[in-house]
Design a protein around this motif. Structure first.
Motif, PDB file in Angstrom:
ATOM      1  N   GLU A  90       0.835  -1.207   0.000  1.00 25.23           N
ATOM      2  CA  GLU A  90       0.000   0.000   0.000  1.00 25.23           C
ATOM      3  C   GLU A  90       0.869   1.257   0.000  1.00 25.23           C
ATOM      4  OE1 GLU A  90      -3.021   2.303  -0.567  1.00 25.23           O
ATOM      5  OE2 GLU A  90      -3.208   0.108  -0.544  1.00 25.23           O
ATOM      6  N   VAL A  91       2.036   1.187   0.613  1.00 29.03           N
ATOM      7  CA  VAL A  91       2.979   2.316   0.571  1.00 29.03           C
ATOM      8  C   VAL A  91       3.400   2.588  -0.870  1.00 29.03           C
ATOM      9  CG1 VAL A  91       5.273   3.126   1.275  1.00 29.03           C
ATOM     10  CG2 VAL A  91       3.823   1.904   2.911  1.00 29.03           C
ATOM     11  N   ASP A  92       3.713   1.514  -1.600  1.00 28.14           N
ATOM     12  CA  ASP A  92       4.106   1.663  -2.999  1.00 28.14           C
ATOM     13  C   ASP A  92       2.943   2.161  -3.852  1.00 28.14           C
ATOM     14  OD1 ASP A  92       6.729   0.771  -2.578  1.00 28.14           O
ATOM     15  OD2 ASP A  92       6.150  -1.326  -2.810  1.00 28.14           O
ATOM     16  N   LEU A  93       1.754   1.624  -3.609  1.00 29.17           N
ATOM     17  CA  LEU A  93       0.588   2.041  -4.387  1.00 29.17           C
ATOM     18  C   LEU A  93       0.263   3.508  -4.139  1.00 29.17           C
ATOM     19  CD1 LEU A  93      -1.737  -1.076  -3.924  1.00 29.17           C
ATOM     20  CD2 LEU A  93      -0.537  -0.393  -6.008  1.00 29.17           C
ATOM     21  N   ASP A  94       0.378   3.932  -2.900  1.00 30.30           N
ATOM     22  CA  ASP A  94       0.108   5.333  -2.581  1.00 30.30           C
ATOM     23  C   ASP A  94       1.104   6.251  -3.295  1.00 30.30           C
ATOM     24  OD1 ASP A  94      -1.338   7.374  -1.010  1.00 30.30           O
ATOM     25  OD2 ASP A  94       0.580   7.645  -0.007  1.00 30.30           O
ATOM     26  N   ALA A  95       2.363   5.845  -3.313  1.00 29.29           N
ATOM     27  CA  ALA A  95       3.373   6.628  -4.024  1.00 29.29           C
ATOM     28  C   ALA A  95       3.084   6.643  -5.520  1.00 29.29           C
ATOM     29  CB  ALA A  95       4.763   6.047  -3.761  1.00 29.29           C
ATOM     30  N   GLY A  96       2.620   5.499  -6.031  1.00 26.87           N
ATOM     31  CA  GLY A  96       2.282   5.417  -7.449  1.00 26.87           C
ATOM     32  C   GLY A  96       1.127   6.326  -7.827  1.00 26.87           C
ATOM     33  N   ARG A  97       0.119   6.379  -6.951  1.00 31.90           N
ATOM     34  CA  ARG A  97      -1.017   7.269  -7.208  1.00 31.90           C
ATOM     35  C   ARG A  97      -0.589   8.731  -7.218  1.00 31.90           C
ATOM     36  NH1 ARG A  97      -3.968   2.995  -4.407  1.00 31.90           N
ATOM     37  NH2 ARG A  97      -3.256   3.765  -2.386  1.00 31.90           N
TER      38      ARG A  97
END
Length: 420
Positions: free
Chosen positions: A55-62
């Motif tokens: 989720e940390v990576d996904l948040d950064a991706g968003r």
């Protein structure tokens, strides 16, 4: 971290992996299998930790406005984690590719010769967004007796670190040395470049990702490279194609998982078939949200289509976009594929065996299909348990690379005192 310190750290990790590979190479099949099953169990037990990191990576991706295709490759779910854990168990159940005597003979002087499969040694894995590659590459490397140095992309740094920490902790309870799995957790591109020149400690590099990454590795590495390829895959619907079959295969190959390399990016259609089945094709495309970039002829028949440009023919969309090319015969289809294909996966739909055989013989690609979807170009789907990548080159390995691709051979010579 300075470039000098970064280089030292990468070299140190490569040296640790090399040392561990010597211990790993002498382990039994049972010991390696037990380790893979232990890792699989631990990944399932600790899946929540992985999802939190993801989720940390996904948040950064968003925040960086990554496109849907990229986010799909990056995203993990409990189901996906359990799938790649099961993939490790599947690999454990496969035949050990090392220690196999491929051939043996006796020389005139009485020396016994055996050609035996052995591990490559240390594999350097350079890849982008997909965290599942971290697990697949590790499992295949360890089962084939190889240590692995992993360098994932910065977009998945938190996910990959969590996965590797869990796998290394699991290895503490096995016979495989923990140092056999190394993860370069720096997001500095210099760390990747350092891997390119570690020929003394790394036996092969495998890049897995987009065209830019692959070309960078191939063009700059002094370490031997097992080249994987991007997937500008084509589906040719011949004039003698079964309509229902052609539509079903096209929809599957384009929409099952549009963001993967074995999805179809260009639909080549015989003009006679398109004239007769235009309404059926257009209806299917509309129902599945497929947007066409069509040549002049197809553009006039497909409502809402964009006019195709030269760029479209070479584009790996990784989305629900598709280029549409019309042709007069199979030879014109083959010519188009030879110009724009990436030698990954190509398919023909036809009831005419002679036409199919012409296509299958003349197309140069790692995987060819007659009346089937290109989505089967996959290590798991082809019975390899998992894959470390799909090779589009011709030397050493081609197509989905499973366990055998991660071995080489040595000659064992047994004598009774012979000299030359």
């Amino acid at each position: 971290m300075s470039t000098v310190n970064q280089a030292f750290t990468v070299k140190e990790q490569a040296m640790k992996a090399q040392k561990a590979s010597k211990l790993l190479a002498i382990l039994s099949t049972e010991e390696k299998n037990a380790a893979l099953n232990t890792i699989a169990d631990r990944l399932e037990q600790e899946y929540a930790i992985i999802l939190t990191a993801n989720e940390v990576d996904l948040d950064a991706g968003r925040k960086q406005n990554f496109d849907d295709a990229f986010m799909d490759r990056l995203a993990l779910t409990k189901e996906r984690i359990f799938e790649f854990a099961q993939g490790l168990r599947d690999v454990a159940n496969l035949e050990d590719p090392t220690g196999i005597v491929q051939s043996d003979w006796e020389l005139e002087n009485g020396i016994q010769v055996e050609q035996v499969t052995v591990p490559l040694g240390v594999i350097g894995m350079i890849y982008e967004a997909r965290p599942n590659v971290t697990v697949d590459a590790t499992g295949l490397a360890l089962k084939s007796g190889n240590a692995v140095v992993l360098k994932g992309g910065s977009s998945a740094i938190a996910s990959n670190k969590a996965i590797v920490d869990i796998m290394r902790t699991a290895l503490e309870d096995t016979r495989i040395p923990v140092e056999a799995v190394q993860f370069i957790d720096s997001t500095d591109r210099e760390a990747t470049k350092q891997l390119f020149t570690m020929k003394q400690h790394i036996d092969v590099l495998i890049p897995r990702g987009g065209e830019s990454l692959i070309n960078t590795v191939v063009e700059n590495a002094t370490v031997p490279v097992l080249e994987t390829g991007v997937g500008n895959c084509h589906l040719y619907i011949d004039k003698e194609a079964n309509v229902d079959q052609a539509i079903n295969i096209f929809i599957n190959a384009k929409t099952d998982r549009p963001a993967v390399c074995n999805a179809v990016e260009t639909l080549i259609v015989h003009k006679e078939w398109l004239d007769a089945n235009q309404d059926t094709l257009v209806k299917a495309m509309l129902e599945h949200g497929i947007h066409a970039h069509a040549d002049e002829y197809a553009h006039s028949l497909i409502p809402g289509a964009d006019e195709a440009t030269e760029e479209d023919w070479a584009n790996e969309y990784l989305s629900r976009d598709v280029a549409v090319k019309t042709v007069e015969d199979v030879l014109e289809a083959i010519e188009h594929i030879e110009i724009y294909g990436t030698k990954h996966s190509e398919a023909i739909i036809t009831e005419n065996d002679k036409t199919a055989n012409t296509f299958l013989k003349l197309i140069d690609a790692a995987a060819l299909y007659h009346n089937a979807s290109t989505r089967f170009t996959d290590g798991g789907a082809m019975g390899f348990g998992a894959e470390i990548g799909i090779s589009t080159q011709k030397l050493h390995a081609r197509g989905p690379m499973g366990l055998p691709a991660l071995t080489t051979i040595k000659y064992i010579m047994k004598g009774t005192g012979q000299t030359r």
